[in-house]
Design a protein around this motif. Structure first.
Motif, mmCIF file in Angstrom:
data_model
loop_
_atom_site.group_PDB
_atom_site.id
_atom_site.type_symbol
_atom_site.label_atom_id
_atom_site.label_comp_id
_atom_site.label_asym_id
_atom_site.label_seq_id
_atom_site.Cartn_x
_atom_site.Cartn_y
_atom_site.Cartn_z
ATOM 1 N N TYR A 307 71.434 -86.999 -4.866
ATOM 2 C CA TYR A 307 72.215 -88.018 -4.185
ATOM 3 C C TYR A 307 72.540 -87.544 -2.771
ATOM 4 O O TYR A 307 73.207 -86.532 -2.590
ATOM 5 C CB TYR A 307 73.511 -88.308 -4.950
ATOM 6 N N ASP A 308 72.043 -88.275 -1.790
ATOM 7 C CA ASP A 308 72.370 -88.032 -0.383
ATOM 8 C C ASP A 308 71.868 -86.687 0.133
ATOM 9 O O ASP A 308 72.329 -86.206 1.164
ATOM 10 C CB ASP A 308 73.893 -88.112 -0.138
ATOM 11 N N THR A 410 76.081 -83.320 -5.685
ATOM 12 C CA THR A 410 74.916 -83.758 -4.923
ATOM 13 C C THR A 410 73.683 -83.978 -5.790
ATOM 14 O O THR A 410 72.672 -84.485 -5.306
ATOM 15 C CB THR A 410 74.564 -82.732 -3.834
#
Length: 490
Positions: A307-308, A410
């Protein structure tokens, strides 16, 4: 709640320095926060809203996609876009250094009412009896929603093949070919089917490595805190377990013993703290392995979900001679499949396969054939793309409520919430009474001295609404305890 269509009162400023996509996303978030848009209401299609606002459909699509990833919107392609079941809470206050700083704001149910409407009540019968609980324990994926047509098709195709009289110890060739392509595309690992052995999962692959490489008394390193199964597997093979400290980035290379035969590590998403091993430390870890002759076992257990952040190169891709890569479908598809993979250098793989034959170990042929069908048809890729969005929304729901207490968010299907050890046992007990199952204290993931305390919160096996509801309960329980323990160091 019935899902109704809503006519959006949105206006955009083309002369503003802020991009139209950002403006539209901000307007919709505000409308959902203040109740202008309510849970379950249907939004216009991207085409209709673009026409209404006289903007590009791409602008609307990108705004919807961002809000979907953040958990504000719900729905699937072809069935409409809806406002999700919203539970907005004030975030937990940040802490400075190693102690709680400032006052703890009112959390869910502990002060001012949430601005996005009341939380959904816990299911009937959940309190005190363990029935219909919300399971926020880590290690479990979402299996309640899958492509049934693809699933049935894969098993029909597998059933069309006659049963084999003897299994290939490396695995079904067509599946190994599909796995080689999958690893090339998703992990940038250049391997061929001859470099892969199909296993029943991470534990099976790890045991075969241990049986091949370890003799009684050999020293095997495991991350501490870390994955208990790795410790158990190595100990069952007679190895001496050596706890190797980890920090927020992963295993600490400086100070690793020089006499380890094997080191088990989870560099893509350290379990349980959630760190991602930086490139510089990966290089130092490989230098250590080359110098000492140790073999690194790299568990890539949930690397598909990020994620990101951009993917980091797998250790095996950086040095195939010193690293054995383990992968599994347990997190990306379902534990019941019982299919994983092991990638190793040719000589080592030959030795591991020989060990497998000595132990009469095998992976189900029909399961391998079914997985091969799903991979060849692109069904697994489609499933992974959809689940990345689903898990991103659930992860966002956790972060939105628990805020700066969350680390390791993350990647993967769990986060870490570090808390004073004094409050955890009572928190776990009260959460269970209120219908929320949490992992036991972080202490159980330590092998040596317990240096850190906290909760490992999983969001894989609960729905978005359940995650929001469960985390709201956790936040409500944490707030007063942090206020009482504000002078206790973490």
């Amino acid at each position: 709640m019935p899902r109704t269509y809503v006519d959006l009162p949105v206006s955009l400023d083309r002369g503003a320095p802020v991009a139209l996509t950002v403006q539209l996303g901000d307007r919709l978030r505000t409308a959902m926060r203040d109740g202008t848009l309510k849970s379950g209401e249907r939004l216009p299609s991207t085409r209709a809203l673009a026409r209404q606002l006289s903007i590009s459909r791409t602008v609307v699509t990108e705004a919807y996609q961002q809000l979907y990833a953040e958990g504000w919107l719900d729905g699937r392609h072809g069935s409409g876009t809806y406002v999700a079941d919203l539970v907005i809470h004030a975030p937990v206050t940040a802490r400075s250094g190693s102690a709680v700083s400032g006052s703890v704001p009112a959390l869910a149910g502990g002060g001012s009412a949430p601005s996005g409407g009341p939380a959904v009540p816990l299911p009937a019968g959940a309190r005190g009896r363990g029935e219909r609980v919300i399971d926020l324990r880590p290690g479990h994926p979402w299996v309640r929603d899958y492509d049934q047509a693809a699933w049935r098709r894969a098993w029909r195709k597998a059933a069309d093949l006659p049963p084999g009289d003897r299994s290939d110890p490396y695995g079904v060739p067509r599946l190994r070919e599909a796995l080689a392509e999958h690893l090339r595309r998703t992990r940038a690992i250049a391997v061929g089917p001859e470099d892969i052995m199909v296993t029943r999962g991470t534990g099976n692959g790890l045991d075969l490595v241990a049986a091949t490489l370890l003799s009684a008394g050999d020293r095997a390193g495991v991350e501490d805190p870390g994955y208990r199964v790795a410790r158990n597997v190595f100990a069952a093979r007679g190895a001496e377990i050596v706890p190797c400290p980890v920090d927020e980035d992963g295993v600490v290379v400086d100070g690793l013993p020089d006499d380890l035969r094997v080191l088990y590590t989870t560099p893509a998403h350290q379990y349980p703290l959630g760190g991602r091993l930086p490139i510089s430390r990966r290089e130092r870890l490989l230098d250590w392995a080359r110098r000492t002759g140790a073999i690194i076992v790299e568990d890539d257990y949930d690397a598909e979900f990020r994620y990101d952040v951009a993917p980091l190169p797998a250790l095996h891709g950086l040095d195939p001679d010193r690293v054995v890569l383990l992968g599994t479908l347990s997190k990306s598809l379902a534990p019941d499949i019982g299919v994983g993979w092991l990638v190793a250098a040719p000589d080592l793989l030959t030795a591991i396969v020989a060990t497998r034959q000595d132990l009469s170990d095998r992976t189900s042929g029909p399961a391998q054939q079914a997985v091969a069908v799903m991979m060849e048809r692109g069904d697994l890729d489609r499933h992974l793309r959809r689940m990345r969005l689903e898990y991103a929304r659930r992860r966002a729901a956790v972060v939105d409520v628990l805020g700066p207490l969350v680390t390791g968010d993350t990647a993967g299907l769990h986060v870490m919430v570090e808390l004073p050890g004094e409050i955890i046992l009572s928190l776990l007990e009260e959460a269970r009474e209120r219908g929320v199952l949490l992992d036991s204290t972080l202490a159980r993931h330590h092998h040596g001295e317990v240096r850190r305390h906290g909760l490992v919160i999983g969001y894989g096996s609960a729905s978005l609404a359940e995650v929001r509801q469960g985390v709201a309960v956790v936040a409500e329980l944490i707030g007063p305890r942090l206020a009482d323990e504000s002078r206790v160091a973490f």
